[in-house]
Design an enzyme around this catalytic site. Structure first.
Site, mmCIF file in Angstrom:
data_model
loop_
_atom_site.group_PDB
_atom_site.id
_atom_site.type_symbol
_atom_site.label_atom_id
_atom_site.label_comp_id
_atom_site.label_asym_id
_atom_site.label_seq_id
_atom_site.Cartn_x
_atom_site.Cartn_y
_atom_site.Cartn_z
ATOM 1 N N GLU A 140 26.897 33.019 39.381
ATOM 2 C CA GLU A 140 26.578 33.207 40.798
ATOM 3 C C GLU A 140 25.073 33.246 41.031
ATOM 4 O O GLU A 140 24.283 33.348 40.084
ATOM 5 C CB GLU A 140 27.263 34.494 41.293
ATOM 6 N N GLU B 118 35.281 26.783 35.635
ATOM 7 C CA GLU B 118 35.932 25.531 35.217
ATOM 8 C C GLU B 118 34.938 24.377 35.211
ATOM 9 O O GLU B 118 34.917 23.547 34.303
ATOM 10 C CB GLU B 118 37.086 25.188 36.165
ATOM 11 N N CYS C 294 37.521 22.754 41.988
ATOM 12 C CA CYS C 294 37.677 22.622 40.531
ATOM 13 C C CYS C 294 38.867 21.742 40.174
ATOM 14 O O CYS C 294 38.824 21.002 39.194
ATOM 15 C CB CYS C 294 37.797 23.999 39.887
HETATM 16 N N1 THU Z 1 35.551 31.086 40.829
HETATM 17 C C1 THU Z 1 35.691 30.388 39.659
HETATM 18 O O1 THU Z 1 34.899 30.543 38.724
HETATM 19 N N2 THU Z 1 36.722 29.521 39.574
HETATM 20 C C2 THU Z 1 37.636 29.273 40.552
HETATM 21 O O2 THU Z 1 38.474 28.405 40.408
HETATM 22 C C3 THU Z 1 37.612 30.079 41.769
HETATM 23 C C4 THU Z 1 36.446 30.963 41.950
HETATM 24 C C5 THU Z 1 34.431 32.015 40.952
HETATM 25 C C6 THU Z 1 33.419 31.619 41.980
HETATM 26 C C7 THU Z 1 32.796 32.953 42.306
HETATM 27 O O3 THU Z 1 31.778 33.210 41.348
HETATM 28 C C8 THU Z 1 33.921 33.949 42.102
HETATM 29 O O4 THU Z 1 34.902 33.286 41.327
HETATM 30 C C9 THU Z 1 34.546 34.463 43.384
HETATM 31 O O5 THU Z 1 34.905 33.421 44.216
#
Ligand code: THU
Length: 126
Positions: free
Chosen positions: A43, A54, A86
């Site tokens: 993030e 992913e 993703c």
């Molecule tokens: N996130 C993922 O890493 N993969 C997903 O398929 C859905 C969401 C992450 C993005 C963000 O850092 C956190 O989860 C909350 O949305």
């Protein structure tokens, strides 16, 4: 190999950089070369620049010269599904023939198994 992939996703989840959402995600893709590539969500203070686990795992695979993923394991606290973006990115690297297996695992190690074509039945492609 399935359990190795799942453990890789659970392990890399510990490196997730989820400073804003607190939702840690680990992903491990099994390349057609037999190797496992991992990624976690990263993030940013500029929220829109955050990248999902992913997609980071797929990028690691492609950077090593492998462009087909036969399976992916995604580790979260609640066994969450991969987001739509993703799914589309994963579909770019699915086997030309056959399925990409998708394993979603929760914090207790419970596994929900499906396929990418079930999650994204009509993908966009050029
Ligand atoms: N996130 C993922 O890493 N993969 C997903 O398929 C859905 C969401 C992450 C993005 C963000 O850092 C956190 O989860 C909350 O949305």
């Amino acid at each position: 190999m399935k359990s190795e992939l799942i453990e890789a996703a659970r392990g890399v989840r510990g490196n997730a950089y989820a400073i804003h959402s607190g939702y840690s995600v680990g992903a491990a893709v099994l390349g057609s070369d037999g190797l496992i590539y991992v990624g976690c969500n990263v993030e940013n203070d500029s929220y829109g620049l955050s990248v999902c686990a992913e997609r980071n795992a797929v990028a690691a695979m492609v950077a090593q010269g492998c462009t087909t993923a036969v399976a992916i394991a995604i580790a979260t606290k609640d066994g969450g599904f991969p987001c739509g973006a993703c799914r589309q990115v994963l579909s770019q690297f699915q086997p030309l023939e056959g399925e990409m297996a998708v394993f979603m695992v929760d914090g207790e190690g419970n596994v929900n198994e499906t396929t990418l074509s079930k999650l994204l039945p009509s993908r966009f492609r050029l």
